[in-house]
Design a protein around this motif. Structure first.
Motif, PDB file in Angstrom:
ATOM      1  N   GLU A 147       7.298  16.592  89.451  1.00 18.39           N
ATOM      2  CA  GLU A 147       5.967  16.762  88.787  1.00 18.39           C
ATOM      3  C   GLU A 147       5.696  15.470  88.299  1.00 18.39           C
ATOM      4  O   GLU A 147       6.697  14.439  88.114  1.00 18.39           O
ATOM      5  CB  GLU A 147       6.264  17.838  87.730  1.00 18.39           C
TER       6      GLU A 147
ATOM      7  N   ASP B 221       4.947  12.485  85.399  1.00 23.49           N
ATOM      8  CA  ASP B 221       5.331  12.502  83.986  1.00 23.49           C
ATOM      9  C   ASP B 221       4.244  12.108  83.021  1.00 23.49           C
ATOM     10  O   ASP B 221       3.096  11.965  83.556  1.00 23.49           O
ATOM     11  CB  ASP B 221       6.687  11.202  84.006  1.00 23.49           C
ATOM     12  N   LEU B 222       4.468  11.505  81.923  1.00 21.29           N
ATOM     13  CA  LEU B 222       3.296  11.106  80.865  1.00 21.29           C
ATOM     14  C   LEU B 222       2.446  10.195  81.596  1.00 21.29           C
ATOM     15  O   LEU B 222       1.196  10.231  81.352  1.00 21.29           O
ATOM     16  CB  LEU B 222       3.917  10.968  79.751  1.00 21.29           C
TER      17      LEU B 222
ATOM     18  N   GLU C 134       7.871  12.430  89.449  1.00 20.17           N
ATOM     19  CA  GLU C 134       9.529  12.440  88.981  1.00 20.17           C
ATOM     20  C   GLU C 134      10.131  13.759  89.637  1.00 20.17           C
ATOM     21  O   GLU C 134       9.442  14.793  89.451  1.00 20.17           O
ATOM     22  CB  GLU C 134       9.871  12.221  87.643  1.00 20.17           C
TER      23      GLU C 134
ATOM     24  N   THR D  44      12.127  17.027  89.362  1.00 20.56           N
ATOM     25  CA  THR D  44      12.626  18.149  88.228  1.00 20.56           C
ATOM     26  C   THR D  44      14.056  18.513  88.263  1.00 20.56           C
ATOM     27  O   THR D  44      14.527  18.088  89.189  1.00 20.56           O
ATOM     28  CB  THR D  44      11.524  19.392  88.417  1.00 20.56           C
TER      29      THR D  44
END
Length: 402
Positions: A35, A37-38, A43, A45
């Protein structure tokens, strides 16, 4: 209730391992393995880090083990095994036609069964040596020949799950199944050989079960430790990140979570990774180790009298005894949900429905002593092969006329 005899505990432990592999595969199919990241960078899971690669490997290793179990090992009926694998292949080809974002393993699973038939007569020691040699050499052989199939005007890569229409181009289909596909048989035969070797062990003995648990953990740790040594201090990771594949894929995350879809060509450093679904020597070593560890754990769990008395193991063991039916239903259900069949249901809720349904159906069938529907068909094919084999053996051969 008296504790189950050793043979029953052994079979329950194998079913528990197979059921766990099924549920873990369901999890990787529904929940993401990577998924953003901000910062928008992909990255892995925790699903990808924990289950990716290991679940499917356990499924394959247990398949090899199952060929050696029972009063009369399944491998003794070669024709029956070939027909049972044919049923699995047919189911896999039908599932391949579904619009679903899952790398379906069933056709490759059937091919693994067919390819294992010639080695059934080998001794346990020979199987162990074959498994070890295959883990070391098969990834190298695949790495050498893979560019020949890919770097051509029309690459021999399907790019999708095998379907009935792919039978029109058998060369491309076979190449994808054996070398360029999601579960390349050339490398995955290692899991069958490991399973056949484990299946010849006296699995009723607690010392063997403990040995599988500890030995598997050591093998798994060695695989990852060797990867770290090659990737970090020796520069393997930097070399892979400099490949063209790194500009096409979120390769840094995929090396930790799931390498399916990435064609490993251009640098020998691909052989130094233990990334999930890389099919490298270190990946095969690590996932064979985690599979042996899981099997040893569940064989030990099945010995625990409180668990066997309460029946708490029955749902998972039941699911593990009918994985072909449940896997098929799961893939179809995911296809239906991806087509808009479950509006408003989040991925976590969808996974919960699949797991609860699998355990409930497994409990129902186990409690009543039923076979799963597809298991019933596959077993019928196996029995048909056994009948034909006995008929052939009973018919005396006529002498040659001189």
């Amino acid at each position: 209730m008296a504790s189950p005899p050793p043979a029953a505990a052994r079979l329950v432990g194998v079913d528990l391992a197979r059921g766990t592999a099924l549920l873990a595969m369901m999890t990787t199919h529904i929940l993401p393995t990577m998924e953003p990241d901000l910062a928008g960078r992909m990255e892995p899971t925790w699903i990808g880090l924990a289950f990716s690669g290991r679940a499917a490997a356990l499924f394959a290793v247990v398949a090899g083990i199952s060929l050696s179990l029972g009063r009369v090992p399944a491998a003794a009926n070669r024709l029956g095994l070939a027909l049972r694998a044919l049923v699995i292949a047919v189911v896999g080809l039908f599932l391949g036609g579904l619009d679903v974002n899952i790398a379906i393993i069933l056709v490759q699973y059937a091919v693994l069964f067919w390819c294992s038939i010639p080695v059934f007569r080998l001794s346990q020691r020979s199987l162990g040596l074959l498994a070890g040699a295959w883990i070391v050499l098969a990834p190298v052989a695949s790495f050498i020949v893979r560019p020949w199939f890919i770097d051509r005007p029309e690459p021999l890569v399907l790019g999708h799950n095998p379907t009935w229409t792919d039978l029109r181009d058998p060369g491309k289909l076979l190449t994808d199944l054996f070398v360029t596909g999601n579960y390349p048989v050339v490398q995955w035969m290692a899991y069958i050989f490991v399973g056949l070797w484990i299946g010849r062990l006296p699995l009723r003995n607690w010392s063997v079960q403990l040995g599988l648990l500890l030995g598997g953990a050591i093998a798994a740790a060695l695989g990852k430790a060797a990867e770290w040594a090659l990737m970090v201090p020796l520069g393997g990771h930097a070399a892979l990140m400099a490949t063209p594949q790194a500009s096409q894929w979120p390769l840094d995350a995929m090396l930790r979570a799931d390498l399916i879809g990435v064609q490993q060509t251009g640098t020998v450093w691909w052989l130094a990774t233990a990334a999930p679904h890389s099919g490298s020597t270190l990946d095969l070593l690590h996932t064979s180790g985690t599979s042996a560890m899981a099997l040893g754990f569940f064989l030990l769990v099945a010995r625990m009298r409180p668990l066997s008395r309460t029946g708490v193991l029955l749902p998972l063991a039941g699911a593990g005894s009918m994985t072909l039916t449940l896997y098929t239903a799961h893939v179809w259900a995911v296809s239906w949900s991806q087509g808009g069949g479950t509006p408003g249901l989040e991925r976590e809720g969808l996974l919960a429905v699949h797991i609860v349904a699998a355990l409930a159906i497994g409990l129902l069938f186990r409690a009543n002593g039923w076979r799963g529907p597809l298991e019933w068909v596959a077993h019928g094919a196996y029995r048909l092969g056994s009948l034909k084999q006995r008929t052939t053996t009973a018919t005396p051969r006529q002498g040659r006329v001189r």
